[in-house]
Design a protein around this motif. Structure first.
Motif, PDB file in Angstrom:
ATOM      1  N   VAL A 155       6.511   0.847  -9.354  1.00 22.43           N
ATOM      2  CA  VAL A 155       5.251   0.734  -9.997  1.00 22.43           C
ATOM      3  C   VAL A 155       4.769   2.350 -10.430  1.00 22.43           C
ATOM      4  O   VAL A 155       4.445   2.710 -11.375  1.00 22.43           O
ATOM      5  N   THR A 156       4.892   3.203  -9.197  1.00 23.92           N
ATOM      6  CA  THR A 156       4.272   4.529  -9.375  1.00 23.92           C
ATOM      7  C   THR A 156       5.676   5.441  -9.654  1.00 23.92           C
ATOM      8  O   THR A 156       5.458   6.582  -9.897  1.00 23.92           O
ATOM      9  N   SER A 157       6.839   5.054  -9.330  1.00 21.37           N
ATOM     10  CA  SER A 157       8.235   6.047  -9.635  1.00 21.37           C
ATOM     11  C   SER A 157       8.999   5.047  -9.877  1.00 21.37           C
ATOM     12  O   SER A 157       9.295   4.170  -9.428  1.00 21.37           O
ATOM     13  N   PRO A 158      10.020   5.622 -10.498  1.00 18.94           N
ATOM     14  CA  PRO A 158      11.370   4.803 -10.949  1.00 18.94           C
ATOM     15  C   PRO A 158      12.450   5.083  -9.982  1.00 18.94           C
ATOM     16  O   PRO A 158      13.356   4.563 -10.228  1.00 18.94           O
ATOM     17  N   TYR A 159      12.061   6.277  -9.296  1.00 17.12           N
ATOM     18  CA  TYR A 159      13.324   6.669  -8.195  1.00 17.12           C
ATOM     19  C   TYR A 159      13.372   5.625  -7.001  1.00 17.12           C
ATOM     20  O   TYR A 159      12.503   4.904  -6.756  1.00 17.12           O
ATOM     21  N   PRO A 160      14.454   5.644  -6.409  1.00 17.58           N
ATOM     22  CA  PRO A 160      14.891   4.883  -5.509  1.00 17.58           C
ATOM     23  C   PRO A 160      14.264   4.434  -4.322  1.00 17.58           C
ATOM     24  O   PRO A 160      13.575   5.294  -3.694  1.00 17.58           O
ATOM     25  N   HIS A 180       0.871  -1.059   0.062  1.00 13.87           N
ATOM     26  CA  HIS A 180       0.018  -0.050  -0.011  1.00 13.87           C
ATOM     27  C   HIS A 180       0.953   1.249  -0.012  1.00 13.87           C
ATOM     28  O   HIS A 180       0.501   2.215  -0.900  1.00 13.87           O
ATOM     29  N   ALA A 181       1.839   1.097   1.019  1.00 13.49           N
ATOM     30  CA  ALA A 181       2.618   2.544   0.943  1.00 13.49           C
ATOM     31  C   ALA A 181       3.601   2.760  -0.280  1.00 13.49           C
ATOM     32  O   ALA A 181       3.344   3.890  -0.887  1.00 13.49           O
ATOM     33  N   LEU A 182       4.114   1.639  -0.926  1.00 14.54           N
ATOM     34  CA  LEU A 182       4.778   2.002  -2.071  1.00 14.54           C
ATOM     35  C   LEU A 182       3.839   2.491  -3.170  1.00 14.54           C
ATOM     36  O   LEU A 182       4.274   3.053  -3.944  1.00 14.54           O
ATOM     37  N   LEU A 183       2.669   1.689  -3.448  1.00  9.34           N
ATOM     38  CA  LEU A 183       1.779   2.162  -4.470  1.00  9.34           C
ATOM     39  C   LEU A 183       1.205   3.571  -4.363  1.00  9.34           C
ATOM     40  O   LEU A 183       0.774   4.169  -5.281  1.00  9.34           O
ATOM     41  N   GLN A 184       1.229   3.952  -3.127  1.00 10.27           N
ATOM     42  CA  GLN A 184       1.096   5.302  -2.735  1.00 10.27           C
ATOM     43  C   GLN A 184       1.833   6.218  -3.046  1.00 10.27           C
ATOM     44  O   GLN A 184       1.695   7.666  -3.115  1.00 10.27           O
ATOM     45  N   GLY A 185       3.206   5.945  -3.507  1.00 11.99           N
ATOM     46  CA  GLY A 185       4.382   6.588  -3.977  1.00 11.99           C
ATOM     47  C   GLY A 185       5.259   6.894  -2.500  1.00 11.99           C
ATOM     48  O   GLY A 185       6.558   7.534  -2.915  1.00 11.99           O
TER      49      GLY A 185
END
Length: 267
Positions: free
Chosen positions: A203-208, A168-173
């Motif tokens: 998924v939502t950002s290519p950054y580290p 959830h946290a990662l998909l929220q950015g």
């Protein structure tokens, strides 16, 4: 409770699948959108045609899109069967008809609602839909969207821990997640967490991604932890200076760290 009771047609305090579908639909209902749709569709005999859509976009949304751009957006959400019929009929095609534009093609209430909630109707400037900041400065120059106690879904002290918190946290950015690591029976219980992080990381950002880890495990299991992270993250895990740097005199930039995973440890 009122909506649940409306969906519970059998009055037994439980919902079967069809009742659950009805319940979800009731939860998602937007009466204000119903009124808006009816108000504007009444301008064209109760149908939400392209003429109605264009008028709505010009007057209410203050859209500056060209006529053809609005037409493309409209057809993206319009009734697919009507679009197909219009493009395969013997009458002039949609692409060549200018006087009637989209013919009898209409947009349903559900499609209108989907459009309003989509990126095609974003309230933000177009430039905010893409990266427009300078991302070549050292990583420490940036504010980082971080998650605290990522594994928790409720109370900090007695709440349940779950892998879904990371997804959830990662998909929220989020770009920084927290991981508390303890001894397991044979290895620290982090393998599934790492796999979940890798799956959702970019998924939502290519950054580290930064994993902020608090170590509560033994030295022996710390060695196993390193092996697990190398196995799961592979080349994505930063374990040496990035690029041609022989030593680290400044942090690499987000641009240089695209698709990479960094580990930050508290002992």
């Amino acid at each position: 409770m009122r909506l649940f009771e409306q969906a519970d047609s059998q009055r037994n305090g439980f919902l079967n699948f069809s009742e659950y579908e009805k319940f979800v639909k009731l939860l998602k209902a937007r009466p204000e959108l119903d009124r808006l749709y009816e108000e504007w569709s009444s301008k064209d005999g109760g149908k939400w045609t392209f003429a109605v859509f264009e008028g709505f976009m010009r007057e209410c949304q203050k859209s500056s899109l060209e006529h053809e751009e609005l037409r493309t957006v409209f057809l993206r959400y319009a009734d697919k069967s009507e679009v197909h019929a219009a493009t395969t009929s013997s009458s002039p095609s949609l692409s060549s008809s200018r006087s009637n534009d989209c013919g009898d093609v209409t947009m349903s209430l559900d499609a209108f609602t989907a459009f309003l909630q989509s990126s095609d109707n974003s309230a933000f400037s177009d430039q905010h839909g893409r990266v427009y900041h300078d991302m070549t400065q050292p990583l420490c120059y940036y504010f980082i969207y971080s998650s605290h106690n990522t594994y928790l879904v409720s109370h900090q002290l007695v709440g349940q821990s779950t892998i879904e918190g990371y997804v959830h946290a990662l998909l929220q950015g989020c770009r920084s997640v927290e991981l508390d690591i303890y001894d397991g029976v044979t290895e620290p219980p982090v393998r599934e967490v790492c796999e979940a992080i890798l799956k959702s990381a970019f998924v939502t950002s290519p950054y580290p991604i930064i994993i902020s880890a608090e170590l509560h495990c033994s030295v022996a299991q710390q060695d196993i932890l390193v092996a697990i992270m190398h196995e799961v993250f592979g080349e994505a895990l930063v374990s040496a200076p990035v690029g041609e740097q022989l030593k680290i005199d400044k942090l690499p930039s987000p641009e240089e760290l695209k698709g990479r995973v960094l580990l930050k440890v508290f002992v």
